[in-house]
Design a protein around this motif. Structure first.
Motif, short mmCIF file in Angstrom:
data_model
loop_
_atom_site.label_atom_id
_atom_site.label_comp_id
_atom_site.label_asym_id
_atom_site.label_seq_id
_atom_site.Cartn_x
_atom_site.Cartn_y
_atom_site.Cartn_z
N THR A 20 0.86 -1.18 0.00
CA THR A 20 0.00 0.00 0.00
C THR A 20 0.90 1.23 0.00
OG1 THR A 20 -0.23 -0.19 2.40
CG2 THR A 20 -2.04 -1.04 1.07
N ARG A 21 0.34 2.34 -0.51
CA ARG A 21 1.13 3.57 -0.61
C ARG A 21 0.25 4.76 -0.25
NH1 ARG A 21 3.76 4.75 -6.31
NH2 ARG A 21 1.57 5.13 -6.77
N CYS A 22 0.85 5.69 0.46
CA CYS A 22 0.15 6.92 0.82
C CYS A 22 0.16 7.86 -0.39
CB CYS A 22 0.85 7.57 2.01
SG CYS A 22 0.33 9.25 2.31
N PRO A 30 1.64 -4.76 3.78
CA PRO A 30 0.62 -3.76 3.50
C PRO A 30 -0.24 -3.49 4.73
CG PRO A 30 -0.01 -5.87 2.59
CD PRO A 30 1.39 -6.03 3.08
N GLN A 31 -0.59 -2.23 4.94
CA GLN A 31 -1.52 -1.91 6.02
C GLN A 31 -2.58 -0.96 5.51
OE1 GLN A 31 1.66 -0.48 8.73
NE2 GLN A 31 0.54 1.47 8.82
N ALA A 32 -3.69 -0.89 6.24
CA ALA A 32 -4.84 -0.13 5.75
C ALA A 32 -4.82 1.33 6.23
CB ALA A 32 -6.13 -0.80 6.20
N ASP A 33 -4.08 1.59 7.30
CA ASP A 33 -4.07 2.94 7.86
C ASP A 33 -2.75 3.63 7.61
OD1 ASP A 33 -6.67 2.93 9.37
OD2 ASP A 33 -5.70 1.16 10.26
N CYS A 34 -2.81 4.94 7.34
CA CYS A 34 -1.58 5.73 7.20
C CYS A 34 -1.42 6.58 8.45
CB CYS A 34 -1.64 6.62 5.96
SG CYS A 34 -0.12 7.58 5.76
N PRO A 35 -0.56 6.12 9.39
CA PRO A 35 -0.40 6.89 10.62
C PRO A 35 0.27 8.25 10.38
CG PRO A 35 1.16 5.07 10.56
CD PRO A 35 0.27 4.91 9.37
N ALA A 36 0.97 8.38 9.24
CA ALA A 36 1.64 9.65 8.94
C ALA A 36 0.60 10.73 8.61
CB ALA A 36 2.61 9.47 7.78
N MET A 40 -2.77 10.27 9.36
CA MET A 40 -3.95 10.04 10.19
C MET A 40 -5.17 9.70 9.32
SD MET A 40 -2.55 10.79 13.16
CE MET A 40 -3.73 11.25 14.43
N ASP A 41 -4.90 9.04 8.19
CA ASP A 41 -5.96 8.79 7.23
C ASP A 41 -5.97 7.30 6.86
OD1 ASP A 41 -8.02 9.24 5.47
OD2 ASP A 41 -7.02 10.92 4.47
N GLU A 42 -7.01 6.89 6.15
CA GLU A 42 -7.04 5.51 5.67
C GLU A 42 -7.27 5.48 4.17
OE1 GLU A 42 -10.80 3.44 7.05
OE2 GLU A 42 -10.55 4.88 8.68
#
Lengths: 178, 396
Positions: free
Chosen positions: A73-75, A85-91, A93-95
């Motif tokens: 996954t990519r922001c 891959p993860q579903a959340d972008c902690p950088a 604060m979005d998904e």
């Protein structure tokens, strides 16, 4: 040391049978420890653990494997790749992460060969686990399959492929010499 | 913040304790620590227990230990920081005293690994990283994680497997002098080289064993410590950092970033210059779960420049009388590594070193009165750096 899962299960079952007999005869599940002779109470209860792990939010990754594709996954805002891959972008604060197919070209950073295996892996031949730096800039850790294990070293060019893991038959990803 | 010091220590024999349950083992260390401090259970206001568990039957070790040791109703907590759980227990007890919430707190570390079979323990420790992405599919083992650091290190600096072996030789030498150690057998480089591979390039003799054991320390506020002892061992500072769960998320495999970060923080607070760090300490305890880990520790703590750590033990620099004596108790490698007990064992050992209570062959020369503990949880997943001093911290 026993080599196969069957051998181990056989040994365990034999031993449990011995404890059962002993419990019936002596009235207590107490056995002498192999080396010291110290009396040990053999747990009468047994617990079987098999976790149920939710993958709903990264299901695309597993769908991809079935099609022979490997996704990260990519922001879309900051361009940060996530692998695993993860579903959340902690950088952010979005998904709002997007799924991108991994190009699959990389270089070995480091590796090991597992000789003493966990019980649940004992049925596989010794396996090489490697970490590769992919051309996109993130790393992937998985098994490395090769006919020439002696030639594996840091810096070696590798590619990422999807194969079934046998004997179970589930899809997984592997590194191979490029 | 109130100054806090160790005023009592207890330590069991490390090894296979097939004759004792978890709480019996813990009590042995607790009893010794209370007697060493000259206090009773009624003086203890808080208890922190470091225990990783799962291989042992009791899921609530802290309450089982408190009842057995007559420590109820003092408040307690069980803490987990993988192989640094012991240091986390020291932290919980230390912080409770330092914050003024208790005058006397007890830190206990205990592990009973022999309640499960060796293979089951290999399985359970292998899961201690990132279960889903690195264990479930790829079957990493604890030696396997560190082996990847060893491969990268040997390749980058041209070090040899014999250099790793030199760490094992040193730590077996000191364990032989320590009655509490798991192993009492001196070994040679050749012995290590002939042992079988566990996770290439690490061999059986590069690895710490599965061990049972317990350790306990009594931590008291300055006011109480002065009444209990003439030689309180002050906790100067403790710094903590973490590393990623997935090893694949790390940028390099030549150092543990968490250890570097925690050391940097501890050194800043204590006024230690990193590039001369070895000059500040009379003795060190470092986390040598595998031989490569001790070499990384030398470099991460700034005892030596990057890429030169592998020569230190071989050249005798980390033996007593060298640049900085490391693991004079035999280390995790040969004293044994009862996971949750290790950090408390380090605290107990350094207290005894600073009090100069060890037999002369493994007693460091105490000149400056400072010692450092480097305790790592998992593969750099947690890093706890603790500095112990004979002189009282400047601020109270």
């Amino acid at each position: 040391m026993a080599q196969s899962r069957e051998q181990i299960e056989q040994m365990v079952n034999q031993w449990l049978k011995y404890v059962e007999e002993l419990m019936k005869n002596e009235g207590l599940p107490i056995v002498p420890e192999e080396k010291t002779g110290d009396p040990l109470w053999v747990d009468v209860r047994e617990m079987r653990l098999k976790y149920l792990i939710p993958v709903k939010r990264i299901k695309k990754f597993f769908d991809g494997l079935r099609e022979g594709k490997i996704y990260a996954t990519r922001c879309p805002v900051k361009g940060i790749y996530y692998f695993p891959p993860q579903a959340d972008c902690p950088a952010c604060m979005d998904e709002n992460l997007e799924w991108v197919e991994v190009k699959g070209e990389g270089e070995i950073l480091t590796f090991t060969k597992i000789n003493v295996k966990p019980l649940s892996f004992i049925h596989y031949p010794d396996y090489i686990v490697a970490i590769a730096r992919m051309s996109e800039g993130f790393n992937i850790l998985c098994w490395l399959s090769t006919d020439k294990p002696d030639e594996v070293k840091p810096g070696m060019k590798v590619r990422l492929v999807v194969k079934r893991r046998e004997p179970e038959g589930f899809f997984s990803y592997y590194l191979e010499p490029a | 913040m109130v100054n806090a010091a160790i005023v009592g220590v207890g330590h069991t024999k490390f090894g296979r304790a097939t004759d004792k349950q978890l709480q019996e083992l813990a009590w042995e260390a607790i009893k010794e620590a209370l007697q060493d401090a000259g206090i009773t259970q009624r003086d203890v206001q808080f208890v922190a227990v470091g225990n990783t568990g799962r291989w042992s039957s009791d899921p609530l070790p802290a309450v089982v230990i408190s009842e057995y040791s007559d420590l109820c109703p003092a408040g307690s907590i069980r803490v987990e920081a993988a192989c640094a759980s012991g240091s986390a227990a020291v932290r919980a007890a230390y912080q409770t005293v330092a914050s003024g919430q208790a005058d006397i707190a007890l830190a206990v570390g205990v592990e009973k690994m022999s309640e499960s079979t060796n293979l089951q323990v290999v399985e359970m420790i292998g899961r201690a990283g990132n279960f889903f992405w690195e264990f479930e599919q790829f079957g990493l083992t604890f030696p396997g994680y560190y082996a990847m650091y060893a491969t990268a290190y040997l390749h980058r600096y041209g070090a040899k497997e014999e250099d790793l072996a030199a760490i094992a030789v040193k730590n077996h030498y000191y364990a032989d002098l320590n009655p509490h150690a798991h192993f009492h057998k001196r070994i040679t480089i050749d012995d290590v080289m002939k042992s079988r591979y566990v996770a290439w390039p690490l061999k059986l003799f590069d690895c710490s064993p599965q061990t049972d054991g317990a350790a306990a320390v009594v931590i008291a506020s300055e006011k109480i410590a002065r009444k209990l002892t003439d030689t309180p061992v002050w906790i100067r500072t403790q710094a903590v950092a973490t590393g990623t769960s997935n090893l694949s998320k790390r940028s390099n495999f030549l150092s543990l970033d968490s250890a570097v970060k925690a050391a940097e923080e501890a050194y800043k607070r204590a006024g230690v210059e990193r590039d001369k760090a070895y000059k500040y300490f009379d003795v060190a305890e470092v986390h040598d779960c595998f031989t490569i880990a001790e070499i990384l520790a030398y470099e991460d703590l700034g005892f030596v420049e990057r890429g030169q750590g592998y020569a230190l033990a071989r050249e005798g620099e980390t033996y007593k009388g060298g640049r900085i004596p490391v693991n004079l108790d035999g280390g995790l490698k040969a004293k044994g590594h009862p996971i949750g007990a290790t950090g408390v064992s380090m605290a107990a050992e350094l207290t005894k070193q600073l009090r100069q209570q060890n037999p002369p062959e493994r007693q460091a020369d105490i000149k400056r009165g400072w010692a450092i503990a480097h305790n790592i949880g998992g593969t750099g997943h947690y890093a706890y750096i603790t500095i112990y001093t004979l002189d009282k911290p400047p601020t109270g």
